[in-house]
Each structure stands twice: as structure tokens, then as C-alpha cells.
Enzyme design. Structure first.
Site, PDB file in Angstrom:
ATOM      1  N   ILE B 118      29.603  -2.332  10.380  1.00 36.25           N
ATOM      2  CA  ILE B 118      30.926  -2.599  10.938  1.00 36.25           C
ATOM      3  C   ILE B 118      30.903  -2.417  12.449  1.00 36.25           C
ATOM      4  CG2 ILE B 118      32.060  -1.891   8.797  1.00 36.25           C
ATOM      5  CD1 ILE B 118      32.997   0.644  10.332  1.00 36.25           C
ATOM      6  N   CYS B 119      31.762  -3.145  13.142  1.00 33.55           N
ATOM      7  CA  CYS B 119      31.800  -3.064  14.599  1.00 33.55           C
ATOM      8  C   CYS B 119      32.591  -1.839  15.037  1.00 33.55           C
ATOM      9  CB  CYS B 119      32.430  -4.305  15.202  1.00 33.55           C
ATOM     10  SG  CYS B 119      32.635  -4.154  16.979  1.00 33.55           S
ATOM     11  N   LEU B 120      31.930  -0.969  15.775  1.00 31.41           N
ATOM     12  CA  LEU B 120      32.572   0.262  16.233  1.00 31.41           C
ATOM     13  C   LEU B 120      32.620   0.325  17.750  1.00 31.41           C
ATOM     14  CD1 LEU B 120      30.603   2.638  13.833  1.00 31.41           C
ATOM     15  CD2 LEU B 120      32.993   2.022  13.614  1.00 31.41           C
TER      16      LEU B 120
END
Lengths: 427, 174
Positions: B118-120
């Protein structure tokens, strides 16, 4: 196909002789030429050149190294052939890494170590190097396929792994330590590591490995908006490591707040990636073959065609323990470095024995340029040159942690804790 | 921490902070860090349960505690959407955060890197960097994964990219 084409040529020849009318000669000769060029095309499509034992400077069409060896005749490089002794590790075979690998391969580098865990996708086709028919292959396999065709002299090693995992890191370290290609007294069996990865985590891993091995490396990067990039030289102990300060990015020149950042599908351009790969390999060649000035940091802002440069001293409070060790070693080695520098200076002054100016009426003295520069380096905490900004904040140091009471009084056995979490997970 | 909802903020302050800066290659110090990770996870899971906001299960998948697997779920329009959850502890932990993966959603949203990571980058990485080494796995779930699910699951459901498991079963039967 070759045989048929040759037969065709023979037929043309006999036709030419058999025809009494000279007006047809021209068109027959034209046909012959076309058949000849078809033959050479057919040959080149599957001809792979054999390995070359020594790099020759002979200027003939069939010598793959004539233009490179000419660098010696031009006085740019003293000994180009040394390039065959060098090993370069490239971490990340993406838009920058693959192009850098091709450049080094064409330059006749001795050995390339390639690391990547990804596969080639159609979405990569806006960049250079990979071809549509390679979609689905691992990037390392596809790269070896192309590179070994371009230059069979280069020793290629490929590692399909993720260096950020514990296991991947072990293999990564082991491969860097392997000195079978060329024996050396150094910790590592490679001359330079090039980081061409696209994320902070992987860069920190390369940094960790290189700090532990005292291995010089170069970092490269292209921004997510594809309009800026940078390269950076990192010499453990001597220059700032990647953990000494939050990573630098070249400001795009647009107000960051006006930029929409929806989603993470990063933009990329073959141009920016090619420019950054070019800058990276140029710096690599200068570093390995010892010519020109090796840039400690070079930024690239594509919107303004602005190239900021800077140099960073290591942070004495760096959070990376291996970096601190290298810094200590570097300081301890100072007397030896000074003696070396003095010896070189003495050698140089021997060449010009008589003083240039016998008297010095005005007490003019010359100050060493490099010394002024050295005191001028912005340390990692100082203000940055225009156009550069930090990507992440640095860790805030708290004097004391407010330790919650239950933390200190509760059980302190790993197995008990594991069971406790499992119990919570169970219902 | 501006811009975060008061709920997340108050939850965060109740998750115990960690003190040992150690990664999986640091031997005994890593064991110490692992204990702190467990304490924080136990406290956070317990807190979620008592607040009726239970939303994940996570446990170490190997004895060294370098790989973690579990489940997480999100309620949208009274329906529960559940996903496999996994991540490795990177060698440079805790200087770099774990890259949380939801492999079932790989390729379904562009707010994700390859492999279902996931993009964090925007909402979480700067916080993690600022709070190293005090943040651990529990904080990464609270500040990284929870807001990601809250933002992405409704979009994924409404756009038809994911279906509730009952609907999926019905459509595959018909």
C-alpha cells in the site's frame, strides 16, 4: 536463406553474361547489390561476435573498442583498458539501472552484478532498454539476454531478489564480498555500487551494506513527476551517508502545494531517466578511470535546466552505527592522508625546482583552493543550496520517554507476549 | 499530526511507544525490540476490542519475528470486507517502516506499489521518519493501514473493483 541468396547472386551473374543487350546491365547490377545487402543483413541478425582477448586501439570497423581506446590518444584517459578489471554492482534494473548497465556494457566494463526482483511489464515501454517481447521475464534475465548479446566480454551476474528482506540482504552482502573476479585487500569484491532503485527503503539498505563494507557507492534518483533527478557519490566515513541527513530532492520549481498527488502511479520519461543514467555512468567512468572531477552531488531540474551541485560532510550524530565507525576510521587515517598529500606535493615541486618568484615584496601568499572549499562545505544540518529540499523530516529527539507504567511492570518474556497476542487474536 | 481525526489521535497516544532502536540483524537488541512490539500490539488490539473497533489480526509468521501475516477488515455500508495482510521487517528497520502488503488487492488500485504494497508515502512515511524509533508495527497499522483502508475500500467497492464475499458467491453460482 543464405544459400538461396547466394544462388540468386550466381543466377544474376550468369544472366548478366548471357544478355547481349548492355542496356539491361544497370538493372541487373542493382538487383545484385540488393541481394548482397540482404545476405549481410541475414548474417548480422544472428551473428554474435566472439570474445575479445585484449582491447585494441586499432581503428578498423570490426574493433568494438577503437573509439573508447581513442580516449587515451586524446589524452582524456591514461589507461582505458583498466576498465576490464573493474566490477560494478547495479541495484535496481529499472529506467535508470538498465540504461546504466547498457552504457557500462558498451564501455567494456569487466563485470556487472545486477539486482532486481521485478518483471518486465508493458508499462515499462516508455523507458529505454527493455523490449516488448521481454514482457513477463524477470528484469535481470531480460537484461542479461540483451547485454550479453551487445558485449560478450562482460562478465554478468544476476540476482533476482529483494535486498530489503533479511534473506535477500544476506545474499546481497555475500555477492558483494565475493572476490573471485579479482583478488583485493578491500572488504568488498566490487569497485563501485550503483543504486538505481525507486524507493527510500531500498536506498537505506544499499547504504547499510556499503557502510558495513566501507564500499563507495553512487545513488541516483528521478522524481515521481519525472522532471527532476540527481546523482550522489557516497564514500563511507568521508562524505555524508544516506542516513546522515534526510534525503535531498531537487525542487521541481513548481509550488509543491499546487501539485496534485492522486495515487502513486509515478510519471516517468525516457529523457529524464536517460539523462540521469548518463550523468551516473559519466561519474562512474571518471571515478574508475580517474579523469576529470568526480561530482559529490549533482542535481537536475528539467523544467529550468538547472544543475545544482554540493558536497556534504558526514553527520557526527548519524543514526547509522556503521557510518559512525567509518567516520572514526576516516579521522584516524588523517595523518596518513596528509603524508600522502605532502609526498605528492613534494613530487610536484621537484619538477619545478627553481622558485617562480625569488622575492615577495608584498608578502603575497597562495591559499590552497581545496582547503577553502573544505571549510565551506555545508554540513548536513546547514542550509541547502537553492533548488534543493529535504524529502523527509529528521527524527525528533525526545530527552526522555514518558514510559507508561504498565509497560515496565508487565511480563517480559517473548513467548508469554506471543501467547498473549495469540489469545487476543483468537477471539 | 495536523489533519488527523481526533479519534486516531487519541488512540495513538494510548499505544505504548517503543524505545529500543534495533532491527532483525541486531541479535539480543532485536529480541528486546520484539518484546516492545508485542506489548504495543497487545495494548492496541486490546484497546480496539474494548472500543468495539476491532479491525485486524496480526502475528509473527516465523520465530525470528521478521515476517508477519494476518487479516484486516473494513466495514462499508454495513458489510465487512476482509483482506489478507502481510509484511516483512526490513533489514534497516526501524529506520525504514515495514511495507504493508494486501496481496489480494494487487493491481486493483493505483494507490499501491507492485506486489500489493500500500502507498504510505504521503500520509505516513514523514510521521514514521520523525518518530523513529518510537513507532512500531502497531503504529504502522494505526497510522498507515487504517487510514488507507478508510480511503480506498469505499472507492474499490463503489467502483466494483471488489465485491463482498456473499455477492461474489452468488454471482459465481449463477
Amino acid at each position: 536463406m543464405d544459400v538461396e541468396l547466394k544462388e540468386m547472386l550466381d543466377d544474376f551473374e550468369s544472366l548478366k553474361r548471357a544478355l547481349p543487350d548492355p542496356s539491361h546491365q544497370d538493372s541487373i547490377i542493382k538487383l545484385q547489390r540488393r541481394a548482397e545487402s540482404l545476405i549481410s543483413l541475414a548474417q548480422s541478425s544472428h551473428a554474435r561476435r566472439s570474445k575479445v582477448k585484449d582491447m585494441s586501439a586499432e581503428v578498423i570497423d570490426s574493433n568494438p573498442y577503437s573509439r573508447l581506446m581513442a580516449l587515451q590518444r586524446m589524452g582524456i584517459v591514461e589507461n582505458y583498458e583498466r576498465i576490464r578489471e573493474f566490477s560494478v554492482a547495479i541495484v535496481g534494473i529499472g529506467g535508470v539501472g538498465s540504461v546504466a548497465a547498457e552504457m557500462l556494457t558498451r564501455c567494456g566494463i569487466g563485470r556487472l552484478l545486477l539486482y532486481d526482483y521485478d518483471t518486465v511489464e508493458l508499462a515499462n515501454m516508455n523507458r529505454l532498454f527493455f523490449r516488448p517481447e521481454q514482457v513477463g521475464m524477470t528484469k535481470t534475465d531480460a537484461a542479461v539476454q540483451t547485454l550479453s548479446d551487445i558485449n560478450p566480454d562482460v562478465v554478468l551476474e544476476s540476482y533476482t531478489l529483494n535486498i530489503t528482506t533479511v534473506k535477500g540482504f544476506e545474499t546481497f552482502m555475500e555477492s558483494l564480498r565475493n572476490k573471485s573476479f579479482r583478488p583485493s585487500t578491500h572488504n568488498s569484491g566490487v569497485d563501485l555500487v550503483l543504486s538505481c532503485v525507486d524507493n527510500y527503503e531500498a536506498r537505506m539498505v544499499v547504504n547499510q551494506a556499503c557502510n558495513e563494507l566501507s564500499q563507495t557507492w553512487m545513488e541516483s534518483g528521478v522524481s515521481e513527476d519525472a522532471v527532476s533527478g540527481h546523482i550522489q557519490l557516497l564514500i563511507p566515513g568521508e562524505a555524508a551517508c544516506f542516513a546522515c541527513a534526510p534525503p535531498l530532492v531537487v525542487a521541481s520549481g513548481v509550488d509543491e502545494r499546487t501539485l496534485k498527488r492522486e495515487g502513486v502511479c509515478a510519471a516517468s520519461l525516457p529523457t529524464t531517466m536517460g539523462v540521469v543514467a548518463g550523468l551516473l555512468v559519466q561519474n562512474t567512468l571518471k571515478f574508475l578511470l580517474k579523469f576529470g572531477q568526480v561530482s559529490p552531488y549533482l542535481g537536475y531540474n528539467a523544467l529550468k535546466d538547472y544543475f545544482p551541485t554540493m558536497q556534504m560532510k558526514p553527520n557526527p550524530q548519524c543514526s547509522n552505527a556503521a557510518c559512525l565507525e567509518r567516520q572514526k576510521e576516516y579521522i584516524l587515517a588523517k595523518p596518513a592522508r596528509d603524508a600522502d598529500a605532502k609526498a605528492k606535493e613534494a613530487e610536484a615541486s621537484n619538477l619545478t625546482e627553481c622558485p617562480i618568484h625569488a622575492d615577495n615584496e608584498w608578502n603575497i601568499s597562495v591559499i590552497d583552493d581545496s582547503e577553502i572549499e573544505r571549510t565551506d562545505f555545508p554540513s548536513s544540518s546547514d542550509a541547502l543550496p537553492e533548488g534543493l529540499v529535504h524529502e523527509l523530516p529528521s527524527a525528533v529527539e525526545f530527552q526522555k520517554f514518558p514510559e507508561p507504567e504498565e509497560m515496565s511492570t508487565s511480563i517480559d518474556d517473548l513467548e508469554d507476549l506471543r501467547r498473549q497476542l495469540d489469545a487476543l487474536n483468537a477471539n | 499530526m495536523e489533519g488527523w481525526d481526533p479519534n486516531t489521535k487519541s488512540t495513538l497516544t494510548q499505544i505504548p511507544l517503543l524505545t529500543t532502536k534495533a532491527g532483525p540483524r541486531d541479535g539480543a537488541a532485536w529480541t528486546q525490540r520484539l518484546k516492545e512490539e508485542y506489548k504495543a500490539l497487545i495494548a492496541y488490539t486490546g484497546m480496539n476490542k474494548s472500543n468495539d473497533n476491532d479491525w485486524f489480526r496480526i502475528s509473527a509468521a516465523n520465530p525470528e519475528g521478521t515476517r508477519w501475516t494476518g487479516k484486516c477488515w473494513y466495514i462499508h455500508n454495513l458489510l465487512k470486507y476482509e483482506f489478507d495482510l502481510q509484511f516483512d521487517i526490513p533489514v534497516t528497520y526501524p529506520s525504514t517502516a515495514p511495507e504493508i502488503e494486501l496481496p489480494q488487492l494487487d493491481g486493483k488500485t493505483h494507490k499501491m506499489y507492485r506486489g500489493g504494497k500500500i502507498c504510505l508515502t504521503v500520509h505516513f512515511k514523514p510521521l514514521w521518519a520523525k518518530n523513529c524509533p518510537r513507532f512500531g508495527i502497531a503504529h504502522a497499522l494505526c497510522l498507515g493501514l487504517a487510514p488507507w483502508l478508510a480511503a480506498e475500500v469505499p472507492i474499490l467497492v463503489d467502483s466494483g473493483m471488489i465485491k463482498h464475499k456473499d455477492d461474489a458467491a452468488v454471482s459465481s453460482e449463477s
